[in-house]
Design an enzyme around this catalytic site. Sequence first.
Site, mmCIF file in Angstrom:
data_model
loop_
_atom_site.group_PDB
_atom_site.id
_atom_site.type_symbol
_atom_site.label_atom_id
_atom_site.label_comp_id
_atom_site.label_asym_id
_atom_site.label_seq_id
_atom_site.Cartn_x
_atom_site.Cartn_y
_atom_site.Cartn_z
ATOM 1 N N LYS A 277 -6.991 45.756 -55.023
ATOM 2 C CA LYS A 277 -7.258 46.716 -55.500
ATOM 3 C C LYS A 277 -7.239 48.131 -54.611
ATOM 4 O O LYS A 277 -7.324 47.813 -53.287
ATOM 5 C CB LYS A 277 -8.881 46.582 -55.760
ATOM 6 C CG LYS A 277 -9.186 45.884 -56.881
ATOM 7 C CD LYS A 277 -10.758 45.574 -57.184
ATOM 8 C CE LYS A 277 -11.212 44.791 -58.016
ATOM 9 N NZ LYS A 277 -10.872 45.156 -59.326
ATOM 10 N N ARG A 351 -11.664 36.169 -65.769
ATOM 11 C CA ARG A 351 -11.259 35.376 -66.888
ATOM 12 C C ARG A 351 -10.757 33.714 -66.698
ATOM 13 O O ARG A 351 -10.973 32.873 -67.558
ATOM 14 C CB ARG A 351 -10.476 36.185 -68.081
ATOM 15 C CG ARG A 351 -9.141 36.385 -67.175
ATOM 16 C CD ARG A 351 -8.350 37.391 -68.016
ATOM 17 N NE ARG A 351 -8.877 38.818 -67.775
ATOM 18 C CZ ARG A 351 -8.415 40.076 -68.392
ATOM 19 N NH1 ARG A 351 -7.698 39.916 -69.406
ATOM 20 N NH2 ARG A 351 -9.122 41.084 -68.343
#
Length: 496
Positions: A277, A351
């Site tokens: 990120k 996820r």
Amino acid sequence: MKITIENKSILDSTADLIAVNLFEGVKKPSGATGAVDKAFHNVISNFVIKQEKFSAKLGEIMVVTVPENKTFKRIAVIGLGSREKFGYDEVRTLGIKLYQKLKVLKNVKKIGTILHGAGIAGLDPEKCAQMFSEGLLSASYEYNKYKTKEKEPKFSELVFCETDEKHFKAAKKGIKTAQILAEAQNSARDLINEPAMFVTPQKVAELAKSIKGIETKVYSKAQAKKMGMNAFLAVGEGSVHPPEFIHMRYTPKGKPKRKIAFIGKGITFDSGGLDIKPAASMLTMKDDMSGAASILSLMKAVVELQPNLEIHGIIAACENMPSGSSYKPGDILTAKNGKTIEVDNTDAEGRITLADALCYAEEQKVDEIIDLATLTGACVVALGTFVSGVMGNNQELIDRIIETAYQSGEKFWQLPMFEEYGKVLESDVADMKNTGSRFGGASSAGVFLNNFVKETPWCHIDIAGTAYLDKAGADGVKGPTGVGIKTLINYVRGLK
Ligand code: BES
Ligand code: MG
Ligand code: ZN
């Protein structure tokens, strides 16, 4: 914050300040406010209302000093806003505003007040006491653990004064409920605030094991591997802190009315992994275990509430880091149910961990599964920072969760889960990819997760936007919100 109730008139309060209320447009107060007005030479009607033109907007507060021989030296008048718009949400707002406005007063340690809403407004005294206390307790949250300079002490005690026996009893119950909810919310906030250097997967496991009254099983990396949780395990590969798969179980004394599994996303730090990120997005990623923190708090509350339900709390805890041992884009992972996932982006790690957690939850043969996850930036784009996204495979369950959130003062909104959102997840080499397009990202994450639930009713709550606030939220507090906790506890209370 200590909250109690005494069976006496507000005029006999031993607090440093008493707080009464006023609806918009009222010229001559009645009820408790009227009694106080009368006892103090019409200070409210003549001075506050007539001379100072106090408009009594919701949460507006005026404080006057009274030179009397009572213990309290000040009277605060708090505005209730318009009579037509006044309800339980407004009572909660009063608790928040009262804290924010009165915390700055020096020499005020103890506040005496009435049951706002239960008087002239005619609302249920139990709920009024609960909502006001909820607002106050949520607003008074502070995280000072690592501040070395002493902070100026603020008022730390509030006493409701109530003479009606029935109201008194009801309010006592309401205060207790608020305390359970706030304790859960604020302890989750503490854990989320705690830096990721301390909150490792091991720490989360330790905390789960320390909860009394439940059974907790923690599966190590080797054990999780045996159970086929290769998707979850891949995410933690880059970290020096090994993953921990945590299963807490509360079993009631009698035959349970229903069995529910709650799953919390437990990424103790999300750097993004090799798809790292940018600095600004990574800054608050210690909050990526907010779902897990809420599930820990929920389990503690469950022990206190003793519902006649079987409740499972499941956390796949790990850290998403870049290193020589990290999982990589292009890797193909086999989840617990045998389905294969091509890693398209290592930053869509939540996820992947939830995939195995959902399979595991379903194997527990529960009646429903609810997951809470800081899952997608796309959900923040879609709904902003005060609304959580809800998806799932069962409309009835989704409706009940959204309604419970509404009753709990939390805003949940359903996002679609059309099959088409799965199109972008098609892989050339595996059953699916973990990401595809930025567009509709919250929904494609929902569709991805749906691959790991067979038939159990399931509801997914995306709290990426609501779990951690850079600017103060409705309760005036920045940082972790503990979102979802009130909803989940109230959901359990409602089924009880
Ligand atoms: N933990 C983040 C989601 C998130 C974003 C939480 C902002 C809180 C605030 C999640 O793991 C993530 O990185 N998602 C990616 C997915 C993308 C790579 C498809 C995102 O939303 O950018
Ligand atoms: Mg990520
Ligand atoms: Zn994440």
